[in-house]
Scaffold this motif. Structure first.
Motif, PDB file in Angstrom:
ATOM      1  N   PRO A 162     103.581-121.204  -7.725  1.00 42.45           N
ATOM      2  CA  PRO A 162     103.810-119.776  -7.560  1.00 42.45           C
ATOM      3  C   PRO A 162     102.488-119.042  -7.375  1.00 42.45           C
ATOM      4  CG  PRO A 162     104.966-120.639  -9.490  1.00 42.45           C
ATOM      5  CD  PRO A 162     104.034-121.705  -9.021  1.00 42.45           C
ATOM      6  N   LEU A 163     102.545-117.970  -6.639  1.00 44.15           N
ATOM      7  CA  LEU A 163     101.356-117.156  -6.456  1.00 44.15           C
ATOM      8  C   LEU A 163     101.007-116.470  -7.765  1.00 44.15           C
ATOM      9  CD1 LEU A 163     102.215-115.521  -3.022  1.00 44.15           C
ATOM     10  CD2 LEU A 163     100.830-117.551  -3.449  1.00 44.15           C
ATOM     11  N   SER A 164      99.724-116.360  -8.072  1.00 44.75           N
ATOM     12  CA  SER A 164      99.307-115.749  -9.324  1.00 44.75           C
ATOM     13  C   SER A 164      99.383-114.242  -9.216  1.00 44.75           C
ATOM     14  CB  SER A 164      97.878-116.186  -9.660  1.00 44.75           C
ATOM     15  OG  SER A 164      96.958-115.569  -8.779  1.00 44.75           O
ATOM     16  N   VAL A 165      99.529-113.609 -10.366  1.00 41.70           N
ATOM     17  CA  VAL A 165      99.591-112.154 -10.379  1.00 41.70           C
ATOM     18  C   VAL A 165      98.266-111.564  -9.921  1.00 41.70           C
ATOM     19  CG1 VAL A 165      99.951-110.149 -11.842  1.00 41.70           C
ATOM     20  CG2 VAL A 165     101.298-112.193 -12.214  1.00 41.70           C
ATOM     21  N   ILE A 166      97.150-112.143 -10.355  1.00 42.50           N
ATOM     22  CA  ILE A 166      95.847-111.587 -10.010  1.00 42.50           C
ATOM     23  C   ILE A 166      95.600-111.706  -8.512  1.00 42.50           C
ATOM     24  CG2 ILE A 166      93.360-111.919 -10.284  1.00 42.50           C
ATOM     25  CD1 ILE A 166      93.806-112.496 -13.187  1.00 42.50           C
ATOM     26  N   ALA A 170      90.198-113.445 -20.757  1.00 46.50           N
ATOM     27  CA  ALA A 170      90.685-114.467 -21.672  1.00 46.50           C
ATOM     28  C   ALA A 170      89.893-114.399 -22.972  1.00 46.50           C
ATOM     29  CB  ALA A 170      90.538-115.847 -21.035  1.00 46.50           C
ATOM     30  N   PRO A 171      90.510-114.782 -24.097  1.00 44.29           N
ATOM     31  CA  PRO A 171      89.820-114.674 -25.396  1.00 44.29           C
ATOM     32  C   PRO A 171      88.491-115.408 -25.449  1.00 44.29           C
ATOM     33  CG  PRO A 171      92.155-115.124 -25.702  1.00 44.29           C
ATOM     34  CD  PRO A 171      91.898-115.268 -24.243  1.00 44.29           C
ATOM     35  N   ASN A 172      88.394-116.533 -24.753  1.00 45.83           N
ATOM     36  CA  ASN A 172      87.157-117.317 -24.805  1.00 45.83           C
ATOM     37  C   ASN A 172      86.296-117.141 -23.564  1.00 45.83           C
ATOM     38  OD1 ASN A 172      88.911-118.537 -23.071  1.00 45.83           O
ATOM     39  ND2 ASN A 172      88.560-120.640 -23.799  1.00 45.83           N
ATOM     40  N   ALA A 173      86.547-116.102 -22.789  1.00 46.27           N
ATOM     41  CA  ALA A 173      85.802-115.896 -21.550  1.00 46.27           C
ATOM     42  C   ALA A 173      84.363-115.493 -21.842  1.00 46.27           C
ATOM     43  CB  ALA A 173      86.484-114.830 -20.697  1.00 46.27           C
ATOM     44  N   SER A 174      83.474-115.966 -21.008  1.00 42.26           N
ATOM     45  CA  SER A 174      82.061-115.576 -21.088  1.00 42.26           C
ATOM     46  C   SER A 174      81.875-114.322 -20.248  1.00 42.26           C
ATOM     47  CB  SER A 174      81.172-116.716 -20.583  1.00 42.26           C
ATOM     48  OG  SER A 174      79.818-116.317 -20.585  1.00 42.26           O
ATOM     49  N   PHE A 198      84.716-107.806  -7.241  1.00 40.14           N
ATOM     50  CA  PHE A 198      85.329-107.777  -8.565  1.00 40.14           C
ATOM     51  C   PHE A 198      86.269-108.965  -8.755  1.00 40.14           C
ATOM     52  CE2 PHE A 198      88.982-106.504 -11.200  1.00 40.14           C
ATOM     53  CZ  PHE A 198      88.329-106.259 -12.401  1.00 40.14           C
ATOM     54  N   PHE A 199      87.135-109.213  -7.779  1.00 38.64           N
ATOM     55  CA  PHE A 199      88.098-110.303  -7.932  1.00 38.64           C
ATOM     56  C   PHE A 199      87.467-111.681  -7.752  1.00 38.64           C
ATOM     57  CE2 PHE A 199      91.132-106.825  -7.396  1.00 38.64           C
ATOM     58  CZ  PHE A 199      92.089-107.162  -8.328  1.00 38.64           C
ATOM     59  N   ASP A 200      86.187-111.742  -7.350  1.00 41.41           N
ATOM     60  CA  ASP A 200      85.462-113.012  -7.284  1.00 41.41           C
ATOM     61  C   ASP A 200      84.725-113.327  -8.582  1.00 41.41           C
ATOM     62  OD1 ASP A 200      86.261-113.740  -4.770  1.00 41.41           O
ATOM     63  OD2 ASP A 200      84.561-112.804  -3.743  1.00 41.41           O
ATOM     64  N   LEU A 201      84.739-112.397  -9.549  1.00 38.35           N
ATOM     65  CA  LEU A 201      84.067-112.652 -10.818  1.00 38.35           C
ATOM     66  C   LEU A 201      84.799-113.745 -11.591  1.00 38.35           C
ATOM     67  CD1 LEU A 201      83.335-108.949 -11.917  1.00 38.35           C
ATOM     68  CD2 LEU A 201      81.708-110.598 -10.961  1.00 38.35           C
ATOM     69  N   ASP A 202      84.034-114.562 -12.310  1.00 36.57           N
ATOM     70  CA  ASP A 202      84.619-115.702 -13.014  1.00 36.57           C
ATOM     71  C   ASP A 202      85.634-115.262 -14.068  1.00 36.57           C
ATOM     72  OD1 ASP A 202      83.165-117.486 -11.503  1.00 36.57           O
ATOM     73  OD2 ASP A 202      81.493-117.607 -12.934  1.00 36.57           O
ATOM     74  N   TRP A 203      85.316-114.223 -14.841  1.00 33.76           N
ATOM     75  CA  TRP A 203      86.229-113.808 -15.902  1.00 33.76           C
ATOM     76  C   TRP A 203      87.502-113.186 -15.342  1.00 33.76           C
ATOM     77  CZ3 TRP A 203      87.840-108.778 -16.744  1.00 33.76           C
ATOM     78  CH2 TRP A 203      87.100-107.761 -16.117  1.00 33.76           C
ATOM     79  N   VAL A 204      87.438-112.652 -14.114  1.00 34.51           N
ATOM     80  CA  VAL A 204      88.635-112.103 -13.471  1.00 34.51           C
ATOM     81  C   VAL A 204      89.502-113.231 -12.916  1.00 34.51           C
ATOM     82  CG1 VAL A 204      89.488-110.610 -11.619  1.00 34.51           C
ATOM     83  CG2 VAL A 204      87.491-109.920 -12.963  1.00 34.51           C
ATOM     84  N   LYS A 205      88.872-114.272 -12.358  1.00 32.93           N
ATOM     85  CA  LYS A 205      89.610-115.396 -11.777  1.00 32.93           C
ATOM     86  C   LYS A 205      90.138-116.360 -12.828  1.00 32.93           C
ATOM     87  CE  LYS A 205      86.300-116.791  -9.092  1.00 32.93           C
ATOM     88  NZ  LYS A 205      85.593-117.593  -8.065  1.00 32.93           N
ATOM     89  N   PRO A 237      92.353-118.288 -15.211  1.00 36.93           N
ATOM     90  CA  PRO A 237      93.824-118.344 -15.242  1.00 36.93           C
ATOM     91  C   PRO A 237      94.432-117.631 -16.448  1.00 36.93           C
ATOM     92  CG  PRO A 237      92.890-120.504 -14.746  1.00 36.93           C
ATOM     93  CD  PRO A 237      91.742-119.628 -15.140  1.00 36.93           C
ATOM     94  N   ASN A 238      93.653-117.482 -17.522  1.00 37.20           N
ATOM     95  CA  ASN A 238      94.167-116.826 -18.721  1.00 37.20           C
ATOM     96  C   ASN A 238      93.890-115.326 -18.758  1.00 37.20           C
ATOM     97  OD1 ASN A 238      95.196-119.239 -19.893  1.00 37.20           O
ATOM     98  ND2 ASN A 238      93.108-119.814 -20.462  1.00 37.20           N
ATOM     99  N   ALA A 239      93.242-114.796 -17.727  1.00 40.17           N
ATOM    100  CA  ALA A 239      93.041-113.349 -17.650  1.00 40.17           C
ATOM    101  C   ALA A 239      94.387-112.669 -17.404  1.00 40.17           C
ATOM    102  CB  ALA A 239      92.044-113.005 -16.554  1.00 40.17           C
ATOM    103  N   ARG A 240      94.524-111.452 -17.901  1.00 43.55           N
ATOM    104  CA  ARG A 240      95.827-110.776 -17.854  1.00 43.55           C
ATOM    105  C   ARG A 240      95.693-109.375 -17.253  1.00 43.55           C
ATOM    106  NH1 ARG A 240      96.686-110.716 -22.857  1.00 43.55           N
ATOM    107  NH2 ARG A 240      96.227-108.525 -23.310  1.00 43.55           N
ATOM    108  N   PRO A 241      96.261-109.146 -16.052  1.00 41.67           N
ATOM    109  CA  PRO A 241      96.272-107.787 -15.494  1.00 41.67           C
ATOM    110  C   PRO A 241      97.303-106.916 -16.211  1.00 41.67           C
ATOM    111  CG  PRO A 241      97.252-109.346 -13.951  1.00 41.67           C
ATOM    112  CD  PRO A 241      96.824-110.139 -15.134  1.00 41.67           C
ATOM    113  N   GLU A 242      96.930-105.674 -16.482  1.00 48.03           N
ATOM    114  CA  GLU A 242      97.815-104.744 -17.176  1.00 48.03           C
ATOM    115  C   GLU A 242      97.823-103.399 -16.461  1.00 48.03           C
ATOM    116  OE1 GLU A 242      97.441-106.342 -21.799  1.00 48.03           O
ATOM    117  OE2 GLU A 242      96.307-104.572 -21.180  1.00 48.03           O
ATOM    118  N   ILE A 243      98.894-102.666 -16.645  1.00 48.96           N
ATOM    119  CA  ILE A 243      99.029-101.324 -16.096  1.00 48.96           C
ATOM    120  C   ILE A 243      99.348-100.371 -17.243  1.00 48.96           C
ATOM    121  CG2 ILE A 243     101.484-101.647 -15.561  1.00 48.96           C
ATOM    122  CD1 ILE A 243     101.025 -99.886 -13.071  1.00 48.96           C
ATOM    123  N   LEU A 244      98.837 -99.158 -17.143  1.00 51.07           N
ATOM    124  CA  LEU A 244      98.962 -98.201 -18.245  1.00 51.07           C
ATOM    125  C   LEU A 244     100.152 -97.275 -18.056  1.00 51.07           C
ATOM    126  CD1 LEU A 244      97.862 -96.836 -20.806  1.00 51.07           C
ATOM    127  CD2 LEU A 244      96.446 -95.391 -19.321  1.00 51.07           C
TER     128      LEU A 244
END
Length: 434
Positions: free
Chosen positions: A25-29, A68-72, A86-93, A95-102
């Motif tokens: 499946p395509l990722s949300v990010i 992600a909790p353990n992201a550098s 921005f979307f090429d940054l390691d912490w953004v890419k 898999p455990n990163a979570r996009p949110e909307i307010l």
């Protein structure tokens, strides 16, 4: 197949699969990145205010990526990154990163802002959410400025700071009176992206609660529900109790599709330079006890945002997938547990109500041919590449044609009910005195 219903009509349907068994499946990010690039490159459809109704308003759709909790986490960049950077940054890419909307919940919405907020829920176990924003003031420089000013005044987030970037504007929407008879104002939604893993401290106004919601919960597929509104409250004078009771008996209630929002109460790292005492509100026990629902105008703007995540038909075919057909008057979210973003395409039908009486819904369908044509045309434009025909006001056309069908249906139903009552009284009188 998963399903739910509003007024006896399905609002969740299954579709033919468009992903092969060996495909992921395509990722949300990744889909969010596609959406934001499209929004930035696609000019919005701007609706000019008529001279008879110059009022306008603006809201902010704010998106962030929770690391992600353990992201550098890297140090703050010297310059503001582009969307691609921005979307090429390691912490953004990650898999455990979570996009949110307010989303925000307002406990004390003022009467003059009622047109920007859904009606107060009669069910005290429900709470309705929306986006930060409000009316444009005479001194505002435009809708973009209004969205930033209202966001700062309401929740204490300064969107002019370097931590945020304005991605672009979604299509303007019309706010009308009940049953779409009179225009109240034009609403402009603006999309903002938080560019840092640290969340600047927010300071919501009293009675306003922030709810950061995982974007995946809105598209994976969402949990559908309904919001019930007394039709008499929108069709009869406020102080006419007898007329309101009569309308309630004749017409019943209106049931709007809604998404149940499950906010994330785990926060990303706060800005180390910020005030740790000014934490975001939204994790109180009282807020947890209520069911949060997204519906109406706010749901429509959310679906507008999600429509930019839909890959074009050519992209699907190049990937070996067959585009799934979209069905009018059904919400085209795929059933199943997998996150299948390519199956997500909002339908204009998702923001309009059904009625509790089946015969009212039947007559709406009878008179709704033009409305269904608008829905099919809009969905076709989304599937052809995500950029609809800018000459057509899709949401406005759907609004006017749907409520035109509603008004005709209500006339037929009320006349039929009245004739039935008169005939019943006549028959009862004849039976008694004959």
């Amino acid at each position: 197949m998963a399903s739910d219903s509003v007024g006896g009509h399905p609002i969740h349907a299954s579709f033919p699969p468009t992903i092969m068994a060996d495909e992921k499946p395509l990722s949300v990010i990744a889909s969010l990145s596609r959406a934001l690039h499209r929004i930035r490159s696609t000019p919005p459809r701007v609706i000019a205010s008529p001279r008879t109704q110059p009022r306008r308003a603006a809201v902010a759709l704010i998106i962030r990526i929770v690391p992600a909790p353990n992201a550098s986490l890297p140090p703050p960049p010297a310059t503001q990154p582009t969307i691609t950077e921005f979307f090429d940054l390691d912490w953004v890419k990650d898999p455990n990163a979570r996009p949110e909307i307010l989303f925000v919940r307002r406990d004390n919405a003022q009467a003059e802002d009622a047109s920007l907020n859904n009606s107060r829920p009669r069910n005290t176990r429900e709470a309705h959410v929306a986006f930060p924003g409000g009316r444009m003031e005479p001194d505002d420089e435009g809708g973009h400025y209004t969205a930033m000013r209202q966001t700062w005044e309401e929740i204490g987030i300064d969107l002019a700071e370097r931590e945020y970037s304005c991605i672009g504007q979604l299509d303007d929407r019309e706010i009308t009176t009940s049953l779409g008879k009179r225009l109240l104002m034009i609403l402009s939604p603006f999309v903002f992206l938080q560019l840092t893993p640290h969340s600047p401290a927010a300071d919501p106004a009293a009675g306003t609660t922030l709810h950061w919601t995982p974007l995946a919960s809105v598209v994976a597929p969402p949990k559908w529900s309904a919001v019930t509104v007394d039709a008499a409250s929108r069709m009869a004078p406020k102080h006419s109790v007898a007329l309101r009771l009569l309308v309630q008996v004749l017409v019943g209630s209106m049931q709007f599709p809604a998404i149940v929002i499950e906010p994330s109460f785990s926060e990303p790292p706060l800005d180390p330079n910020g005030d740790v005492n000014r934490l975001e509100k939204g994790s109180s026990a009282g807020a947890r006890r209520q069911t949060l629902k997204l519906w109406g105008l706010s749901l429509g703007m959310t679906l507008d945002l999600l429509s930019y995540m839909v890959p074009a038909e050519d992209d699907l075919r190049r990937g070996g997938m067959t585009p799934a057909p979209l069905s009018p008057l059904q919400l085209p979210y795929r059933a199943g547990d997998e996150l299948r973003i390519e199956g997500v395409a909002p339908s204009l039908a998702s923001v309009f109500p059904k009625f509790s009486y089946p015969d009212v819904n039947f007559w709406i369908w009878v008179f709704g041919r033009r409305y269904r044509e608008v829905v099919r045309g809009w969905e076709s434009s989304v599937r052809s590449g995500g950029s609809s025909d800018r000459r057509i006001n899709w949401s406005g056309s759907a609004l006017s044609t749907y409520y035109a069908a509603v008004r005709k249906a209500l006339v037929v139903v009320i006349v039929a009910r009245a004739l039935g009552i008169i005939f019943g009284l006549f028959f009862a009188g004849w039976w008694i005195f004959a």
